[in-house]
Design an enzyme around this catalytic site. Structure first.
Site, PDB file in Angstrom:
ATOM      1  N   LYS A   1       0.935  -1.293   0.160  1.00  0.00           N
ATOM      2  CA  LYS A   1       0.151  -0.320   0.196  1.00  0.00           C
ATOM      3  C   LYS A   1       0.408   1.178   0.000  1.00  0.00           C
ATOM      4  CE  LYS A   1      -3.913   2.039   1.786  1.00  0.00           C
ATOM      5  NZ  LYS A   1      -4.771   2.196   1.180  1.00  0.00           N
TER       6      LYS A   1
ATOM      7  N   ASN B   1     -13.746   2.950  -2.475  1.00  0.00           N
ATOM      8  CA  ASN B   1     -13.009   2.655  -1.281  1.00  0.00           C
ATOM      9  C   ASN B   1     -12.485   4.452  -1.366  1.00  0.00           C
ATOM     10  OD1 ASN B   1      -9.960   3.123  -1.440  1.00  0.00           O
ATOM     11  ND2 ASN B   1     -10.345   2.293  -3.046  1.00  0.00           N
ATOM     12  N   SER B   2     -12.441   4.702   0.553  1.00  0.00           N
ATOM     13  CA  SER B   2     -11.859   6.044   0.792  1.00  0.00           C
ATOM     14  C   SER B   2     -11.251   6.086   1.998  1.00  0.00           C
ATOM     15  CB  SER B   2     -13.469   6.989   0.800  1.00  0.00           C
ATOM     16  OG  SER B   2     -14.425   6.611   1.858  1.00  0.00           O
TER      17      SER B   2
ATOM     18  N   CYS C   1      -3.173  11.322  -5.202  1.00  0.00           N
ATOM     19  CA  CYS C   1      -3.232  12.223  -4.203  1.00  0.00           C
ATOM     20  C   CYS C   1      -3.446  13.281  -4.074  1.00  0.00           C
ATOM     21  CB  CYS C   1      -2.386  11.262  -3.395  1.00  0.00           C
ATOM     22  SG  CYS C   1      -1.034  11.333  -3.787  1.00  0.00           S
TER      23      CYS C   1
ATOM     24  N   LYS D   1       1.746   6.084 -11.345  1.00  0.00           N
ATOM     25  CA  LYS D   1       0.674   6.259 -11.269  1.00  0.00           C
ATOM     26  C   LYS D   1      -0.329   6.871 -11.378  1.00  0.00           C
ATOM     27  CE  LYS D   1      -2.652   2.757  -9.188  1.00  0.00           C
ATOM     28  NZ  LYS D   1      -2.814   2.179  -8.019  1.00  0.00           N
TER      29      LYS D   1
ATOM     30  N   THR E   1      -7.983   5.242  -9.269  1.00  0.00           N
ATOM     31  CA  THR E   1      -9.358   4.850  -9.662  1.00  0.00           C
ATOM     32  C   THR E   1     -10.394   5.668  -9.959  1.00  0.00           C
ATOM     33  OG1 THR E   1      -9.277   5.767  -7.103  1.00  0.00           O
ATOM     34  CG2 THR E   1      -9.746   3.354  -7.476  1.00  0.00           C
TER      35      THR E   1
ATOM     36  N   GLY F   1     -12.819  -1.393  -9.610  1.00  0.00           N
ATOM     37  CA  GLY F   1     -13.570  -3.141 -10.333  1.00  0.00           C
ATOM     38  C   GLY F   1     -14.123  -2.938 -11.766  1.00  0.00           C
TER      39      GLY F   1
ATOM     40  N   GLY G   1      -9.899  -3.223 -12.940  1.00  0.00           N
ATOM     41  CA  GLY G   1     -11.474  -4.280 -13.203  1.00  0.00           C
ATOM     42  C   GLY G   1     -10.716  -5.165 -13.937  1.00  0.00           C
TER      43      GLY G   1
ATOM     44  N   GLY H   1      -6.570  -5.395  -8.397  1.00  0.00           N
ATOM     45  CA  GLY H   1      -6.488  -4.846  -7.433  1.00  0.00           C
ATOM     46  C   GLY H   1      -8.091  -5.867  -7.263  1.00  0.00           C
TER      47      GLY H   1
HETATM   48  C1  LIG Z   1      -9.122  -1.005  -1.045  1.00  0.00           C
HETATM   49  C2  LIG Z   1      -8.280   0.335  -2.048  1.00  0.00           C
HETATM   50  C3  LIG Z   1      -6.936   1.185  -1.321  1.00  0.00           C
HETATM   51  C4  LIG Z   1      -6.410   1.188  -2.516  1.00  0.00           C
HETATM   52  N1  LIG Z   1      -5.739   2.229  -2.621  1.00  0.00           N
HETATM   53  C5  LIG Z   1      -4.455   1.940  -2.285  1.00  0.00           C
HETATM   54  C6  LIG Z   1      -3.215   3.012  -2.271  1.00  0.00           C
HETATM   55  O1  LIG Z   1      -3.033   3.277  -1.243  1.00  0.00           O
HETATM   56  N2  LIG Z   1      -2.187   3.896  -3.613  1.00  0.00           N
HETATM   57  C7  LIG Z   1      -2.632   3.923  -4.922  1.00  0.00           C
HETATM   58  O2  LIG Z   1      -1.929   4.224  -5.577  1.00  0.00           O
HETATM   59  N3  LIG Z   1      -3.885   2.974  -5.085  1.00  0.00           N
HETATM   60  C8  LIG Z   1      -5.027   2.637  -4.399  1.00  0.00           C
HETATM   61  N4  LIG Z   1      -6.312   1.842  -4.305  1.00  0.00           N
HETATM   62  C9  LIG Z   1      -6.473   1.802  -6.357  1.00  0.00           C
HETATM   63  C10 LIG Z   1      -5.674   0.385  -6.555  1.00  0.00           C
HETATM   64  O3  LIG Z   1      -3.894   0.164  -6.562  1.00  0.00           O
HETATM   65  C11 LIG Z   1      -5.955  -0.619  -7.852  1.00  0.00           C
HETATM   66  O4  LIG Z   1      -5.499   1.408  -9.127  1.00  0.00           O
HETATM   67  C12 LIG Z   1      -7.479   0.226  -8.569  1.00  0.00           C
HETATM   68  O5  LIG Z   1      -8.206  -0.077  -7.582  1.00  0.00           O
HETATM   69  C13 LIG Z   1      -7.970  -0.271  -9.737  1.00  0.00           C
HETATM   70  O6  LIG Z   1      -7.948  -1.350  -9.595  1.00  0.00           O
HETATM   71  P1  LIG Z   1      -8.449  -2.916  -9.778  1.00  0.00           P
HETATM   72  O7  LIG Z   1      -9.800  -2.095 -10.681  1.00  0.00           O
HETATM   73  O8  LIG Z   1      -8.227  -4.073  -9.925  1.00  0.00           O
HETATM   74  O9  LIG Z   1      -8.797  -2.951  -7.941  1.00  0.00           O
HETATM   75  C14 LIG Z   1      -6.685   1.251  -4.036  1.00  0.00           C
HETATM   76  C15 LIG Z   1      -7.803   0.724  -3.949  1.00  0.00           C
HETATM   77  C16 LIG Z   1      -8.639  -0.114  -3.604  1.00  0.00           C
HETATM   78  C17 LIG Z   1     -10.092  -1.147  -3.699  1.00  0.00           C
END
Ligand SMILES: Cc1cc2nc3c(=O)[nH]c(=O)nc-3n(C[C@H](O)[C@H](O)[C@H](O)COP(=O)(O)O)c2cc1C
Ligand SMILES: Cc1cc2nc3c(=O)[nH]c(=O)nc-3n(C[C@H](O)[C@H](O)[C@H](O)COP(=O)(O)OP(=O)(O)OC[C@H]3O[C@@H](n4cnc5c(N)ncnc54)[C@H](O)[C@@H]3O)c2cc1C
Ligand SMILES: Cc1cc2nc3c(=O)[nH]c(=O)nc-3n(C[C@H](O)[C@H](O)[C@H](O)COP(=O)(O)OP(=O)(O)OC[C@H]3O[C@@H](n4cnc5c(N)ncnc54)[C@H](O)[C@@H]3O)c2cc1C
Ligand SMILES: Cc1cc2nc3c(=O)[nH]c(=O)nc-3n(C[C@H](O)[C@H](O)[C@H](O)COP(=O)(O)O)c2cc1C
Ligand code: FES
Ligand code: FES
Lengths: 262, 307, 307, 262
Positions: free
Chosen positions: B47, B71-72, B132, B167, B195, B219, B246, B267
Site C-alpha cells: 500500500k 473506497n475512501s 493523491c 501511476k 480509480t 472493479g 477492473g 486490485g
Molecule cells: C481498498 C483500496 C485501497 C487502495 N489504496 C491505494 C493506494 O494506497 N495507493 C494507490 O496508488 N492506489 C490505491 N488503490 C487503487 C488501486 O491500486 C487500483 O488502482 C484500483 O483499485 C483499480 O484497480 P482494480 O479495479 O483492479 O481494483 C486502492 C484501491 C482499493 C480498492
C-alpha cells in the site's frame, strides 16, 4: 497455503420475514472454527460478480461437520444467499479473525445481543454451554418476529430476556436495569455483546461499574476480510494511545473496554 | 502440434519481472500470503506509504456499486520509518522485486520520500501515486495537471536511477498529455490508472455511502475506461504501460496487454479471490499456448495493428 | 397516516415538466410508443440531430461490458430538414414538451441549427450535445474545453429565449469549470452527463468490439461517476441539473436527485425494459409517499445537507 | 399497449456440445408469431442486469401454445439461458421484426443455413411444410455435432444436404454446385438463407443468375430491438440508392437482392 472453500449447502430456510438460516457441510475445513470468527462469503456465482464483493458472516452454530449461519436479508448479497438450495455450493473464505475468549474459571456469562448480532453470540452460547458454563441472554430486536430467529439460542441459555421496540421494552434504561439485575443476581463473570452501537456503549459502562470482563464483536464494513484493504478499521485505546486497527485481523472480537465507539 | 515454449517475463522500464501480473497498491499485503505464494507474481506492491503516520478517512470506508466498489480509505499509513524498518524487510523473504508506492502532499515531500525509499537497497522500483491530493494545489490531484506531473517526476528523476513508475489518475480530460508530461519528466513506466472519482448515496439515510463523501471506483465497471486510456497512452508514448483497473481474470489482463500494456496490476479482484493472481498467470500462459505466442511482447499493443 | 399529496412537477430552467423522468437522447424514439405511454413521462427527447443526413459509424456499433454497454453509433441522422418535417410533427400527438438534442461540428453549425430548431413552435427546449466531436478542434469534444463550451452556449443564447439544456461530457478533469462556463454562457439547465469514453477488445479476434474502436460507456457501471459529478456541479452552480448515466430504476433516479439533480434522463435502462420509465415515476412517487415528501424540490441536493 | 412477457420455461435441453433447445409456454402471447421474427430475450434475472442487455433470438418452432428456441452457447447471455430449468420464467420482448415471406403460388423452397442460422430457417420450414410447400435444405456447419441440433428440421424437408468443414464439403464452390443442382432439379421458386455472410453473398449471386426469389435473415448486433438505438443497421439498395436501415425494424428478414453485405 490456505484456500477458499466451496461448501455444500445442506439447508437454507426462511425463519421470519427477513431472517434466514443456512447450514453448510464444513467437513472439508480442517481449521478449528471458534465462536466470533467470521467467514467472508461469496454470495455471487463464480464469475458473475453480482454482487462483486464477499460479505462477512459470523457462525451461528459450529458443529462437527457442519456450519450454520443466521442471516438477515438486507441487500443484494444476502438476497442472493437466500436463493441457494440444498446441494448448491458456496465459496467461503475463513475462518477469519479473533474469536471470543472465555477466561479460565468462568462460570456464568451474560450475552447482550441486538438484531442479527444475536447470531454471532449464539455460537458463543453453544460453546459455553458445552463447557458447562451457565449462559444468560438479553436479546433486543425491533419486533418479536425478529426474535423468532433466535429461538435456537434458548437451548443453551439458563435464562433469556427479550426486549423489543414493539413492546417498548428495548430502551437503554430498561436494558441497563435488566442487565444489572442479572449480573447481581447470578454473579456474572463476563459479558459479551454484538449488534448495536448503543448497547455496546451501555455494556462498556456496565462492565466498568461492575468490574467484570466484557467483549464486543464489531461489524465494521469489510471488503477483503484478510487484512489488506483497511476498510474495516476501528479505534482502540491501548496504554492511553488510540490505535486504528483492522477489525478483520485484530477483531472482530475486542475487549469491550478498549474500543472507541464512534 | 508441440507445446509452445512460453516466456512470460517482461521489462517494465528497467525492471524485469517474471510475469506481467502484480498487485495494485492498497489491495495487497500481509494477510494475503496465506492464500497466494508471493513468489509466483511479477512483483510485490505494498500500500502507498506517506511520510508521517496518518489514520486515513472516516468510516464507512468502502461500499459496493454495480460491478464496482468505492473506497475512501485514504492512505492509512504507519509512516515511512516504519515502512523502511518493517514493511520492506518483511518482503525480503520473497524472491520478487518490491515496488514501493509513494503518496505525498507536495512536490518536495515526493522528493524527500523518494530519496529515503530509493536509498533502501531492497526496493527495486518506485511507484509515484500522483493521484493523491496535492495540498499545494487545493487538494487537486498532482496527476490532473501536466506541469505538476512533469515537475514531480522530473524532481524524483534527479534523485534516483531506480525505475520510476508513475501511476496516473484516470480522472482527466486528456490522459495523453499527462502521460507525455510524465515521460518528459523521466518516468520509466506508466501505471494506467488509479480509480475513477465516484460517489454513492443511500437513498434511505440520504447520506453518502462512504464517510469521505467521495471515493475511488474500482472493479470491473471501470475496465472499459481504463482499456481506452491504455490504448490512448500507447498511441503517444513508448514507455511500458502497466494496466490497472477492473481486471478480474486472465482474459481481462490479456485485453489490457492487447490494448498496449506490458504488465498489469490487480486490485479489487484479490478481494473476491485472494489467490486470483495465480489463476491469471496460468490463464495468460494457456492463452499464449493456444495461440502459439512465445513472449508477452508479441501481444503488447497488438490491437493497434488489427484495426 | 394520510397519504401525502405528491407533486412530481419540476422546472428545468424555464420549462415545467410533469415529473422528473425523461428519456436520454439516442435511447428513445418511435418504436417505444408501443411499450410506453409517452404522455406519462416528463418530456420527449429524440436522438440528437445533425445538420445534414449522415450515416453514423461502422458496425458493430455496440457491445456489452460488465454492467454497461459501449456504443459507437455516432449520430445516424436524417438531417435537420427531415427532423423538422417528420420528427417534430410526430411528437405533436403527445401532450409533453419536446426537447430537441442538437449535435454540430462547429460553433457556427450549433448556431445555425439552433436557429432552425428554436424556430419551430413545437420545440419546447434545446439540448446542446457538446460531447460530440468538434471538427475545428481536432475532433476533441466541445465540452472538454471551458472556453469553447462558453462560446457555443453564449452564441446559441443570442438566438433563442427557449430553455437551453447543455449536455456535458463526463470525460473531463474538472466538470465544475465546464458547468460554470456553460452557466456563464447562458445555459438554463445542465445535463450531467453523456457517456464515458471507453473501449473493449475481443481477445480472440484481438480487435476492438465496436467498429469505431472507442465508444461511449453507459449503464449502471457509470452511475457512481455521474452521481459524483452531479454533486460537484451542484456545489458550484444553481442551474437545475438533469442527471443522466446508469439509472436503472427509481432508486437510482432518487439517488441522483439527492445528489443534486432536479430531473433525470434514462438511456440504457429502456433497452432492458422499454416501459421502465413508467415504473420509475411510480417508484419515485412511492418513495415520496413513504417519507412524506410533497415536492421533488424537498429532495433535490438533500445529501449536501446531510453531510 | 404492448408489454414484455414473462414466459414459463417448459424444457431446456442440451443437444450437442454448444447447442441447446428451449421450449416456453407462449399461450399468453396474443400476437401472431411468424418465422423470421425474433424475440429480444432477457437472460438475466429481473434486476440482476448480468448480463445487462437482452439478446435477440429467432424462433425455432412456433406451436399453438409454445415457442421453441435453438441456441448456441456463445457468451454470458446464452450461458445464462442454459441455466434455466422448467418452471422458471424468462422475460421476452416480441415478436419483433419483419418475418420471411412466402409468395402466393410457391411450391418449392430451398433453405441455405449455416450454424445457428439454421434455427431461424427451421420455423420457416415448419410453416412452409404446413402449407404443403416442399422444402429442401442445405445445412452447413463446422462439424457434424453442430448439425445434430438441426435434426428436427428434417421432419419438414423433402431433402436435406449437410456440408461441414469436418468433411471438407462446406466450401463455397461445392455449396454453389449443390444449390444449383437442387434449384434445377426441383424447380425451386424461392430460396432463404441465414447464418453466414459468405453463403448470403453466394445466394445473392445464385438468385440473380437463376432469377428466383430470395430472402436473408440478418443477425446484426442489437441492443434495443425496438428501433430506437441504431445498433442494428445494415445497408440496403433501393432504387439505386443506399439506405442504412434498422434491421430490427425493417428486418431482420430482407429481400436478399437489396442487401449490401459489408
Ligand atoms: C481498498 C483500496 C485501497 C487502495 N489504496 C491505494 C493506494 O494506497 N495507493 C494507490 O496508488 N492506489 C490505491 N488503490 C487503487 C488501486 O491500486 C487500483 O488502482 C484500483 O483499485 C483499480 O484497480 P482494480 O479495479 O483492479 O481494483 C486502492 C484501491 C482499493 C480498492
Ligand atoms: C464480522 C461480521 C459478522 C457478521 N455476521 C453476520 C451474521 O451472522 N448474520 C448477518 O445477517 N449479518 C452479519 N453481518 C452483517 C453482514 O455482513 C451484512 O448484513 C451483509 O454484508 C449485507 O450485505 P447485503 O449485500 O445483503 O446488503 P448491502 O445492501 O450491501 O448492505 C446492507 C448493510 O450491511 C452493511 N454491509 C454491507 N456489506 C458489508 C460488509 N462487507 N461488511 C460489513 N457490513 C456490510 C452495509 O453497510 C449496510 O448497512 C456481519 C458483519 C460482520 C462485519
Ligand atoms: C435477429 C437475430 C436472431 C438470432 N437468432 C438466434 C438463434 O435463433 N439462436 C442463436 O443461438 N443465436 C441467435 N442469434 C445470435 C444471438 O443473439 C447471439 O449469439 C447472442 O446474443 C450471444 O450472446 P452471448 O451473451 O451469449 O454472447 P456474447 O459474448 O455477448 O456475444 C457472442 C457473439 O454474439 C454476438 N452478439 C452478442 N449480443 C448480440 C446481440 N444483442 N445481437 C446480435 N448479436 C449479438 C456478438 O457480436 C458475438 O459475436 C440471433 C441474432 C439476431 C440478431
Ligand atoms: C445507443 C446510444 C445512443 C446514444 N446517442 C446519443 C445521442 O445521439 N446524443 C446524446 O446526446 N447522447 C446519446 N447517447 C448517450 C445517452 O443519451 C446517455 O447520455 C447515456 O447513455 C448515459 O445514460 P444511460 O446510462 O442511462 O444510458 C446515446 C447512448 C446510447 C446507449
Ligand atoms: S476487511 Fe480488508 S483489512 Fe479488514
Ligand atoms: S436494435 Fe436498436 S434500433 Fe435495432
Amino acid at each position: 497455503m490456505k484456500a477458499t472453500s466451496n461448501l455444500k449447502v445442506l439447508s437454507n430456510k426462511q425463519l421470519s420475514r427477513r431472517y434466514w438460516h443456512m447450514a453448510m457441510d464444513s467437513s472439508s475445513i480442517d481449521e478449528k472454527i471458534e465462536p466470533g470468527q467470521f467467514f467472508n462469503i461469496q454470495s455471487a456465482d463464480n464469475g458473475s460478480y453480482t454482487p462483486l464483493l464477499r460479505r462477512p458472516f459470523s457462525t451461528f452454530r459450529i458443529n462437527e461437520n457442519s456450519l450454520e449461519f443466521l442471516y438477515k436479508v438486507e441487500g443484494p448479497g444476502t438476497a442472493k444467499l437466500s436463493e441457494y438450495t440444498p446441494g448448491d455450493y458456496i465459496n467461503l473464505l475463513g475462518p477469519q479473525g479473533v474469536p471470543f475468549s472465555i477466561k479460565e474459571g468462568t462460570d456464568k456469562i451474560l450475552l447482550l445481543g441486538r438484531g442479527v448480532g444475536i447470531a454471532t453470540l449464539a455460537a458463543l452460547a453453544q460453546k459455553a454451554f458445552n463447557q458447562g458454563i451457565q449462559v444468560y441472554a438479553v436479546l433486543s430486536a425491533r419486533s418479536h418476529d425478529d426474535l423468532l430467529a433466535a429461538e435456537a439460542l434458548k437451548d443453551y441459555c439458563t435464562e433469556v430476556v427479550h426486549v423489543t421496540e414493539e413492546e417498548q421494552t428495548s430502551g437503554v434504561d430498561n436494558v441497563r436495569e435488566i442487565m444489572n439485575n442479572l449480573i447481581t443476581f447470578y454473579q456474572i463473570d463476563a459479558a459479551y455483546t454484538c449488534g448495536s452501537r448503543r448497547l455496546s456503549v451501555l455494556l462498556q459502562n456496565i462492565i466498568k461499574e461492575r468490574n467484570i470482563d466484557g467483549e464486543v464483536a464489531l461489524e465494521e464494513y469489510m471488503a477483503c476480510g484478510v487484512g489488506v484493504c483497511y476498510s474495516c478499521v476501528c479505534d482502540v485505546v491501548r496504554n492511553n494511545t488510540v490505535y486504528s486497527v483492522k477489525s478483520c485481523e485484530e477483531g472482530p472480537v475486542f475487549p469491550i473496554d478498549e474500543v472507541v465507539f464512534a | 502440434m508441440t507445446k509452445t515454449d512460453v516466456n512470460l517475463a517482461v521489462d517494465i522500464g528497467g525492471l524485469t519481472i517474471s510475469n506481467p501480473i502484480m498487485p495494485a497498491s492498497g489491495a495487497f499485503g500481509k494477510g494475503m500470503e496465506e492464500f497466494l505464494d508471493f513468489n509466483l507474481i511479477g512483483a510485490v506492491v505494498p500500500k502507498s506509504i506517506t511520510k508521517y503516520p496518518q489514520k486515513g478517512n472516516k468510516n464507512p470506508r468502502a461500499c459496493e456499486t454495480f460491478g464496482g466498489m468505492i473506497n475512501s480509505i485514504g492512505i492509512q499509513s504507519d509512516g515511512i520509518d516504519k515502512y523502511l524498518n518493517h514493511t520492506v524487510p518483511y518482503y525480503q523473504q520473497y524472491d520478487v522485486p518490491l515496488i514501493s508506492s509513494i503518496s505525498a502532499e507536495s512536490v518536495e515531500e515526493f522528493e524527500e520520500m523518494s530519496e529515503m525509499i530509493a536509498g533502501s537497497p531492497d526496493v527495486a522500483a518506485l511507484e509515484l501515486n500522483i493521484s493523491c491530493p496535492n495540498l499545494e494545489n487545493n487538494g487537486e490531484a498532482f496527476g490532473m495537471d501536466e506541469d505538476i506531473t512533469y515537475e514531480v517526476v522530473h524532481k524524483v528523476r534527479q534523485i534516483t536511477d531506480k525505475p520510476i513508475l508513475v501511476k496516473l489518475t484516470p480522472n482527466v480530460t486528456n490522459i495523453q498529455k499527462i502521460a507525455l508530461a510524465a515521460e518528459r519528466g523521466g518516468a520509466d513506466s506508466l501505471v494506467v490508472a488509479n480509480t475513477l472519482l465516484a460517489m454513492a448515496i443511500d437513498i434511505h439515510s440520504q447520506q453518502p455511502k462512504v464517510g469521505n463523501v467521495m471515493g475511488g471506483l474500482s472493479g470491473p465497471a471501470i475496465k472499459p475506461v481504463i482499456v481506452r486510456q491504455i490504448f490512448q497512452v500507447r498511441e503517444v508514448s513508448n514507455l511500458p504501460i502497466i494496466g490497472c483497473g477492473g481486471i478480474m481474470n486472465a482474459d481481462d489482463a490479456i485485453e489490457m496487454i492487447l490494448a498496449g500494456a506490458t504488465a498489469v496490476q490487480v486490485g479489487t479482484a484479490s478481494f473476491v479471490n485472494p489467490s486470483v493472481m495465480k489463476d491469471m498467470i496460468e490463464g495468460i500462459r494457456a492463452y499464449m499456448e493456444q495461440y502459439q505466442y512465445q513472449t508477452i511482447y508479441e501481444l503488447v499493443g497488438k490491437t493497434m495493428d488489427r484495426i
